[in-house]
Design an enzyme around this catalytic site. Structure first.
Site, PDB file in Angstrom:
ATOM      1  N   HIS A   1       0.835  -1.354  -0.014  1.00  0.00           N
ATOM      2  CA  HIS A   1      -0.122   0.027   0.099  1.00  0.00           C
ATOM      3  C   HIS A   1       0.885   1.309   0.050  1.00  0.00           C
ATOM      4  CE1 HIS A   1       0.228   0.984   4.446  1.00  0.00           C
ATOM      5  NE2 HIS A   1       0.263  -0.419   4.293  1.00  0.00           N
TER       6      HIS A   1
ATOM      7  N   ASP B   1       3.352  -6.366   3.291  1.00  0.00           N
ATOM      8  CA  ASP B   1       3.073  -5.318   4.248  1.00  0.00           C
ATOM      9  C   ASP B   1       3.253  -5.539   5.674  1.00  0.00           C
ATOM     10  OD1 ASP B   1       1.831  -3.013   5.402  1.00  0.00           O
ATOM     11  OD2 ASP B   1      -0.150  -3.800   5.355  1.00  0.00           O
TER      12      ASP B   1
ATOM     13  N   ASP C   1       6.337   0.725   6.631  1.00  0.00           N
ATOM     14  CA  ASP C   1       5.046   0.577   6.500  1.00  0.00           C
ATOM     15  C   ASP C   1       4.280   1.611   5.715  1.00  0.00           C
ATOM     16  OD1 ASP C   1       2.299  -0.433   6.874  1.00  0.00           O
ATOM     17  OD2 ASP C   1       1.907   0.597   8.762  1.00  0.00           O
TER      18      ASP C   1
ATOM     19  N   HIS D   1       3.706   2.759  12.782  1.00  0.00           N
ATOM     20  CA  HIS D   1       2.690   3.736  12.951  1.00  0.00           C
ATOM     21  C   HIS D   1       3.411   4.917  13.774  1.00  0.00           C
ATOM     22  CE1 HIS D   1      -0.936   1.151  12.103  1.00  0.00           C
ATOM     23  NE2 HIS D   1      -0.240   1.071  11.063  1.00  0.00           N
TER      24      HIS D   1
ATOM     25  N   GLU E   1      -4.722   1.844   2.390  1.00  0.00           N
ATOM     26  CA  GLU E   1      -4.768   0.344   3.291  1.00  0.00           C
ATOM     27  C   GLU E   1      -5.003   0.897   4.889  1.00  0.00           C
ATOM     28  OE1 GLU E   1      -3.301  -2.450   6.323  1.00  0.00           O
ATOM     29  OE2 GLU E   1      -2.474  -0.694   5.810  1.00  0.00           O
ATOM     30  N   GLU E   2      -4.294   2.141   5.178  1.00  0.00           N
ATOM     31  CA  GLU E   2      -4.371   2.347   6.826  1.00  0.00           C
ATOM     32  C   GLU E   2      -5.690   2.898   7.231  1.00  0.00           C
ATOM     33  OE1 GLU E   2      -2.078   1.604   8.333  1.00  0.00           O
ATOM     34  OE2 GLU E   2      -0.126   1.918   7.592  1.00  0.00           O
TER      35      GLU E   2
END
Length: 459
Positions: free
Chosen positions: A280, A354, A292, A425, A326-327
């Site tokens: 993503h 991912d 990520d 994140h 995606e997130e």
């Protein structure tokens, strides 16, 4: 006799591990690794994505910049077709940096928090009230409205450090982040603070998506760093009536038009059957989204670049897909599968990266037993390159997941997970925390799986 026996055993070992020179697949896989490790572009491409574009939250200007650059990158490699697929995505903005502190013993102690993705803001003045610590939803229910109403709920269940596979530890703890605001609102809470999803004790909060129930009051939700979560927990033990303050300025705007970015090399024998490899393109806004999922997207582009550089003529059409959103919505993956269904595309296999750009360990498989056995038959080749964790179960990835209903065999690239949640994140998910060789080895592993599926089939 002993010397002859030793030579015989060495020859047998070479054959059974796939190193034997007459094995054409082993020879091509060797060339794949040589190409990626010697001439690969994945690391420099990731550098550009991280440093020249940066954070890429869906709906943002940076996300659109990433779309345009990725399309240009794949066009520069001369893939047979490069195009954009429209998709409407959420547009949430963090706003000014959050503020938070708690007061105890006459002292004000500042703490690091980050609004969870999709959260509503506090009032302009913020929220200041007592805070109650819980570790699970059952405990919340036991306390009930009488003890929770008007307070901030502090979810402080850590990821279990004793769990070997960190994704399992994450899965066992993350419901408090995703659903915490819903559960706390049921009992009249006015806010939620959630311990960050990492085993590392540091000062960096880890954001992530959260949800609301439209039937309940939407209350502001934030992640607190693990270091400050520990400090707050300790302070509550000596001063249960301490006051906690936080202020957030986030907002949700109308959905905006964005794109999945798709590049492909057309199959020479069965072009109607598609092998998809992807990650993503969007990331959270706190950092560069290096692990990520900048790593996964650039590895996917590298798979196609390697195939073309080596002059491999795939039997099936091979696609690299940069999924958007995606997130905080998975709109890109859903749109891709929806389009495939409408146009009757035959998606033979799909591979998602991912889980970071760390040392490759293997692949999870979400497919029939027959497919699992087929993949396992190539273990002698995988073993040569340290890809020993291969098998069914574990899920393959949220972006390719919707393809399962079309009968697609799904594969998740699995690197070593021990450091992934140090960065996940958080502000620390930057290019400097990606190792060049590990990233390249992952791209080569993915290209190997694509090649073996394409040349040998899954039946």
């Amino acid at each position: 006799m002993k010397k002859k026996s030793l030579l015989f055993l060495v020859a047998v070992a070479m054959f059974t591990t796939g190193s034997y020179a007459s094995n054409p697949d082993s020879m091509v896989v060797s060339k794949i690794y040589e190409e990626v490790l010697g001439n690969g572009k994945v690391y420099e491409n990731l550098h550009y994505l991280c440093k020249n574009i940066g954070p890429r939250l869906s709906g943002s200007a940076n996300a659109q910049n990433a779309v345009e650059w990725t399309r240009s990158l794949m066009e520069s490699y001369g893939f047979d077709r490069v195009y954009l697929q429209e998709v409407m995505v959420p547009h949430w903005e963090r706003g000014a940096k959050e503020k938070a502190w708690f007061a105890t013993g006459g002292k004000k102690i500042n703490v690091e928090i980050a609004a969870l993705g999709g959260s509503v803001a506090t009032s302009e003045k913020g929220i200041e009230t007592t805070i109650i610590e819980v570790f699970n939803f059952d405990q919340l229910k036991e306390l009930g409205e009488e003890k929770i109403k008007g307070k901030i709920v502090f979810f402080n269940r850590p990821m279990n450090p004793k769990t070997l596979h960190t994704f399992n530890a994450y899965g066992a703890a993350v419901n408090q982040r995703v659903q915490g605001a819903i559960e706390a609102a049921k009992y009249g809470a006015i806010g939620v603070i959630v311990r960050s999803m990492t085993t590392k004790i540091d000062e960096f909060p880890h954001t992530g998506t959260m949800r609301y129930d439209e039937k309940l009051t939407k209350i502001p939700a934030a992640a607190i760093s693990t270091k400050d979560a520990n400090s707050l927990s300790a302070a509550l033990k000596t001063d249960p009536s301490l006051k906690f303050f936080y202020q957030m300025n986030c907002k949700t705007l109308p959905d905006v038009l964005s794109y999945n970015v798709i590049g492909e090399i057309k199959g020479s024998e069965q072009p109607e059957k598609i092998i998809t490899v992807g990650g993503h393109l969007d990331s959270w806004d706190l950092a560069e989204g290096a692990h990520d999922d900048g790593a996964g997207t650039m590895q996917s582009v590298e798979v196609l670049r390697t195939i073309k550089a080596l002059g491999i003529k795939p039997k099936h059409t091979v696609r690299a897909v940069m999924f958007m959103n995606e997130e905080n919505g998975t709109k890109g993956g859903l749109k891709y599968a929806e389009n495939a269904k409408v146009t009757n595309e035959q998606h033979y296999a799909a591979i998602e990266s991912d889980s970071g750009g760390l040392t490759p360990r293997g692949f999870s498989i979400d497919a029939s037993t027959e497919v699992v056995n087929r993949i396992m038959s190539w273990s002698p080749i995988f073993d040569e390159y340290g890809l020993k964790e291969i098998g069914g179960g574990g899920g393959a990835g949220s972006d390719i997941g919707p393809l399962k209903s079309l009968g697609t065999a799904l594969f998740g690239f699995r690197p070593d997970s021990q450091r992934y949640f140090d960065y996940h994140h958080a502000k620390t998910d930057v290019f400097e925390n990606v190792n060049e060789r590990e990233l390249k080895l992952g791209a080569a592993a993915m290209a190997t799986l694509v090649y073996l599926i394409d040349q040998n089939g899954l039946n």
